[in-house]
Design a protein around this motif. Structure first.
Motif, short mmCIF file in Angstrom:
data_model
loop_
_atom_site.label_atom_id
_atom_site.label_comp_id
_atom_site.label_asym_id
_atom_site.label_seq_id
_atom_site.Cartn_x
_atom_site.Cartn_y
_atom_site.Cartn_z
N ARG A 161 -25.54 -103.41 4.90
CA ARG A 161 -26.59 -103.97 3.78
C ARG A 161 -27.57 -103.18 3.55
O ARG A 161 -27.93 -102.55 2.52
N MET A 162 -27.85 -102.30 4.74
CA MET A 162 -28.80 -101.14 4.79
C MET A 162 -28.30 -99.72 3.79
O MET A 162 -29.02 -99.41 2.89
N ALA A 163 -26.86 -99.74 4.22
CA ALA A 163 -26.35 -98.67 3.35
C ALA A 163 -25.91 -98.95 1.96
O ALA A 163 -26.15 -98.27 1.06
N ALA A 169 -18.17 -94.23 1.64
CA ALA A 169 -19.23 -93.53 1.76
C ALA A 169 -20.14 -94.35 2.27
O ALA A 169 -21.40 -94.36 3.26
N ILE A 170 -20.09 -95.92 1.72
CA ILE A 170 -20.98 -96.88 2.24
C ILE A 170 -20.82 -97.06 3.78
O ILE A 170 -21.77 -97.13 4.47
N LEU A 171 -19.61 -97.18 4.04
CA LEU A 171 -19.43 -97.48 5.55
C LEU A 171 -19.69 -96.27 6.58
O LEU A 171 -20.32 -96.39 7.60
N LEU A 196 -26.51 -95.04 10.13
CA LEU A 196 -27.56 -95.72 10.28
C LEU A 196 -27.79 -96.60 11.57
O LEU A 196 -28.57 -96.51 12.17
N LYS A 197 -26.57 -96.94 11.92
CA LYS A 197 -26.59 -97.64 13.23
C LYS A 197 -26.77 -96.74 14.29
O LYS A 197 -27.31 -97.23 15.37
N GLN A 198 -25.97 -95.57 14.25
CA GLN A 198 -26.10 -94.52 15.44
C GLN A 198 -27.75 -93.91 15.58
O GLN A 198 -28.26 -93.84 16.64
N GLU A 253 -31.80 -87.01 -3.07
CA GLU A 253 -32.28 -86.26 -2.43
C GLU A 253 -32.95 -86.93 -1.17
O GLU A 253 -32.98 -85.95 -0.04
N THR A 254 -32.92 -88.03 -1.12
CA THR A 254 -33.37 -88.86 0.05
C THR A 254 -32.23 -88.73 1.13
O THR A 254 -31.27 -89.40 0.78
N ALA A 255 -32.20 -88.16 2.22
CA ALA A 255 -31.33 -88.21 3.42
C ALA A 255 -31.58 -89.56 4.09
O ALA A 255 -32.81 -90.14 4.12
N VAL A 256 -30.43 -90.02 4.77
CA VAL A 256 -30.56 -91.07 5.57
C VAL A 256 -31.25 -90.80 7.15
O VAL A 256 -30.97 -89.50 7.66
#
Lengths: 435, 310
Positions: free
Chosen positions: B295-297, B17-19, B25-27, B307-310
């Motif tokens: 680290r963002m993840a 999940a984190i990766l 996030l990177k994309q 509920e917060t989507a990336v």
């Protein structure tokens, strides 16, 4: 101090050494006056049905923290803890502030013990000036002081210089003294935080390797035999040290004795998992195999006695990150219970064995004439009455010491001290100090 | 997940999940002119660093800022820590001052765990950004991400870790995480730099770097502090470099697909040669780049509501 003003006390229905039929024990003039069916009246009668009577416990290794750290323990509070723990004599280590390396400090501690009067407090003198391991302290002056020092130790530090250790073993022969060694080769334990083993390695804690203790014990045994001195090995913590002692004892002119702490009989380095420094102690908690070996060594007499290494620390010295915390733990009020748990309930010792390791041997090692004596008519009434059936839950805050952190917190332990008597005077009864 | 203290806190699903989040996030940020997401707006992240660190501190700070968190840096020298305040009091102070997350770098092993215990009754999350010689879990996550980008799934992949394993928190976290991901880990070091009981770890241990490189899918080089030779861990920097340094000759033995990683800071000429450090096979800068996204993840999974989507 004479005990003659304490009146007479009658214990009804005790089991001396936990053996035979219940008997009454009458104490008068500070001595055991009668054992058997006592019809005589007494000033105080204690119903002692089912209690085991033992000679009062003697602790060769405590840190009373006075002078210097009265915020963590004083002679008063430690004496209370001792009385509640069944002790009638305790030896106070020299690493106070200022260090007990001269007659003034040892006499001060000795006098404080007498003033409190709950337990005989015997100061231990430092081997070296300031515990620095450089030159001998005035051992003779401390021996000849009113404190009558016979045990000498730099505990907390090892007398690591082999020449200084040799001289100490030689010199104390003239004083009838014993050198109690904290065996730790400092070159092997720089920065050490925990027993060097898989548990510490996994948690990134720098290791305290077993040979750092074992090699010094081996060296000191050889030096004791060479000099004819008297060596007492403090807080034996590894299976290897037990093997060294087994090999060395009786092999030469020297006298070699040793102690083990309750915590090294019970606790292991599995305790590192939480990083809670209540489990930090020096020497460190070792492995389950070590605790097993130490129990066997104690049962066999390879290790002579149990000593608490009672070492109170302030909360701010314990409730920290592991590396910052001070090593040491309370012991006076939990020692008996841990010995019962690890040695009696396992069948390794009977109550006579408990008397041997908690009272008789330590008294002999220290040369105390009136402690560790048999339960016989005419002997000094230094007694501990144990309730073998009781169980209790350890709460650090309820212990008499000022410091209240303990690795035994919340543990249910067997056996309680029902009464302690010092020269005919009750110092504790049913968990209360009698001053 | 309340805290991230050890790589062993993470199950296989947590890691994935984190990766995956990091990847997303990177994309999302790729090619954006304004690299700012509103995800953690109103959240306060405090980085408390009791050791010098450039990359980890900057990485966490950038990670927080790119997600609009308020990031505050506390350094051991510039705060009351210098006056002898206890770690416990500092932790309680940071929590009381409103930190939603404390990112801790500390020289004492177990420090992050202790802080998490002290803050048990607060809502504050604790991220271990390196505790003594114990763990550095976000480093292991960014290493796994970098390896994943290069090799795909890590199951069955052979990862060689060479260097001062004994004193390395990076090694401990990587062993745990890579094992969790199904990789085969090989540790290479002189016996003096291997922890007690390492043979019971889920790894293969060898003292022969050359032999270990054959069939390796990646090499992770650990920093070796030159001052270790004063503790007699090895005779000299030169002897270490000869036996355990990754140089061009050794790089040539490594299968072509296998990348080289280093957590930094690198000591060129010691554990890694200048040429290898700068070679196209080296993914050191990718590691740093991925560090921010990972680290963002981590902050996202600890701090953002469901509920917060990336």
């Amino acid at each position: 101090m004479s005990g003659t003003d304490a009146g007479t006390t009658l214990f009804r229905g005790v089991l001396p050494y936990g053996e035979g039929e219940p008997v009454d024990v009458l104490v008068a003039d500070g001595r055991i006056a009668e054992i058997g069916r006592v019809t005589q009246r007494a000033d105080r009668v204690v119903d002692a049905q089912g209690l085991v009577a033992l000679p009062g416990f003697v602790d060769l290794h405590t840190h009373l923290r006075e002078p210097g750290r009265e915020d963590t323990e004083t002679v008063q509070t430690a004496s209370e803890a001792a009385a509640l723990g069944g002790y009638t004599a305790v030896f106070a280590m020299a690493n106070t502030d200022p260090v007990a390396d001269n007659p003034v400090i040892v006499e001060y501690v000795w006098q404080r013990g007498r003033d409190v009067g709950l337990v005989d407090v015997h100061p231990i003198g430092a081997v070296s000036v300031g515990l620095r391991g450089e030159r001998l302290a005035e051992l003779g002056a401390m021996a000849r002081s009113r404190a009558g020092v016979r045990l000498f130790s730099d505990d907390g530090h090892c007398v690591s210089d082999p020449l200084l250790m040799r001289r100490a073993l030689e010199y104390t022969r003239a004083l009838g003294g014993v050198v109690a060694q904290h065996a730790e080769d400092p070159r092997l334990t720089g920065g050490a935080q925990a027993h060097e083993g898989p548990a510490a390695a996994e948690r990134g804690l720098a290791g305290w390797p077993a040979p750092a203790e074992e090699s010094v014990v081996a060296r000191d045994c050889l030096l004791a035999h060479h000099t004819g001195g008297r060596l007492h090995v403090c807080h034996v913590s590894t299976a290897g040290t037990a093997d060294v002692l087994r090999w060395a004892r009786g092999r030469g002119e020297g006298t070699i004795t040793a102690e083990v702490t309750p915590h090294h009989l019970l606790l292991t380095d599995e305790r590192l998992a939480t990083y809670d420094p209540v489990n930090k102690v020096n020497p460190p908690l070792r492995t389950a195999a070590d605790t097993e070996a130490l129990r066997t060594a104690l049962a066999e007499g390879v290790v002579d006695c149990v000593a608490t290494d009672h070492a109170p620390h302030a909360p701010q010295e314990k409730d920290t990150e592991w590396a910052c915390a001070r090593p040491g733990m309370l012991g006076l009020q939990t020692a008996l219970s841990v010995v019962v748990l690890t040695m009696v309930e396992t069948g390794l010792l009977d109550w006579r064995g408990v008397a041997r390791v908690m009272s008789e041997r330590p008294a002999e090692i220290a040369g105390l004439a009136d402690q560790g004596r048999p339960l016989r008519v005419g002997e000094p009434a230094n007694l501990t009455l144990v309730d073998p059936e009781a169980r209790w839950v350890v709460r650090g805050g309820e212990l008499a010491s000022i410091a209240d952190n303990t690795p035994f917190e919340g543990m249910e332990l067997p056996a309680t001290v029902a009464a302690t008597m010092l020269r005919g005077r009750l110092t504790s009864l049913d968990g209360k100090v009698l001053s | 997940m309340r805290h991230l203290l050890s790589a062993s806190d993470l199950g296989g699903e947590d890691v994935a999940a984190i990766l995956d989040t990091a990847d997303k996030l990177k994309q999302t940020l790729l090619g954006r002119e304004v690299r700012k997401l509103p995800t953690l707006r109103g959240r306060t992240v405090v980085t408390a660093f009791y050791e010098n660190s450039t990359r980890t501190r900057v990485s966490f700070e950038v990670a927080g800022k790119w997600m609009s968190a308020d990031v505050i840096n506390v350094s051991a020298t510039g705060s009351s820590v210098g006056k002898g305040e206890s770690l416990r009091d500092t932790a309680l102070t940071l929590a009381a001052a409103g930190a939603d997350c404390v990112v801790l770098r500390h020289p004492a092993s177990g420090a992050a765990r202790r802080v998490a215990d002290w803050l048990a009754d607060h809502g504050t999350s604790v991220v271990n950004a390196g505790d003594g010689t114990h763990e550095h879990p976000t480093q292991a996550l960014l290493d796994a991400q970098t390896l994943r980008e290069s090799l795909g799934e890590l199951t069955g992949r052979r990862i060689v870790i060479v260097g001062d394993v004994l004193h390395s928190r990076v090694a401990r976290s990587n062993v745990r995480l890579l094992h969790r991901l199904g990789a085969e880990v090989v540790l290479v070091a002189p016996p003096t730099l291997l922890p007690t009981g390492v043979r019971d770890w889920p790894v293969r241990v060898t003292h022969d770097l050359d032999e270990s490189l054959e069939g390796a899918d990646a090499v992770m080089v650990l920093r070796v502090q030159a001052e270790r030779m004063h503790g007699s861990f090895f005779p000299s920097a030169r002897e270490y470099a000869i036996a355990y340094g990754l140089n061009e000759r050794r790089l040539a033995r490594l299968p072509e697909h296998a990348p080289v990683l280093h957590p930094g800071p690198m000591i060129r000429g010691m554990e890694i040669s200048h040429a290898v450090a700068d070679s196209p096979r080296s993914l050191v800068t990718d590691q740093v780049r991925n560090g921010v996204h990972v680290r963002m993840a981590v902050l996202y999974h600890l701090l953002a509501g469901e509920e917060t989507a990336v």
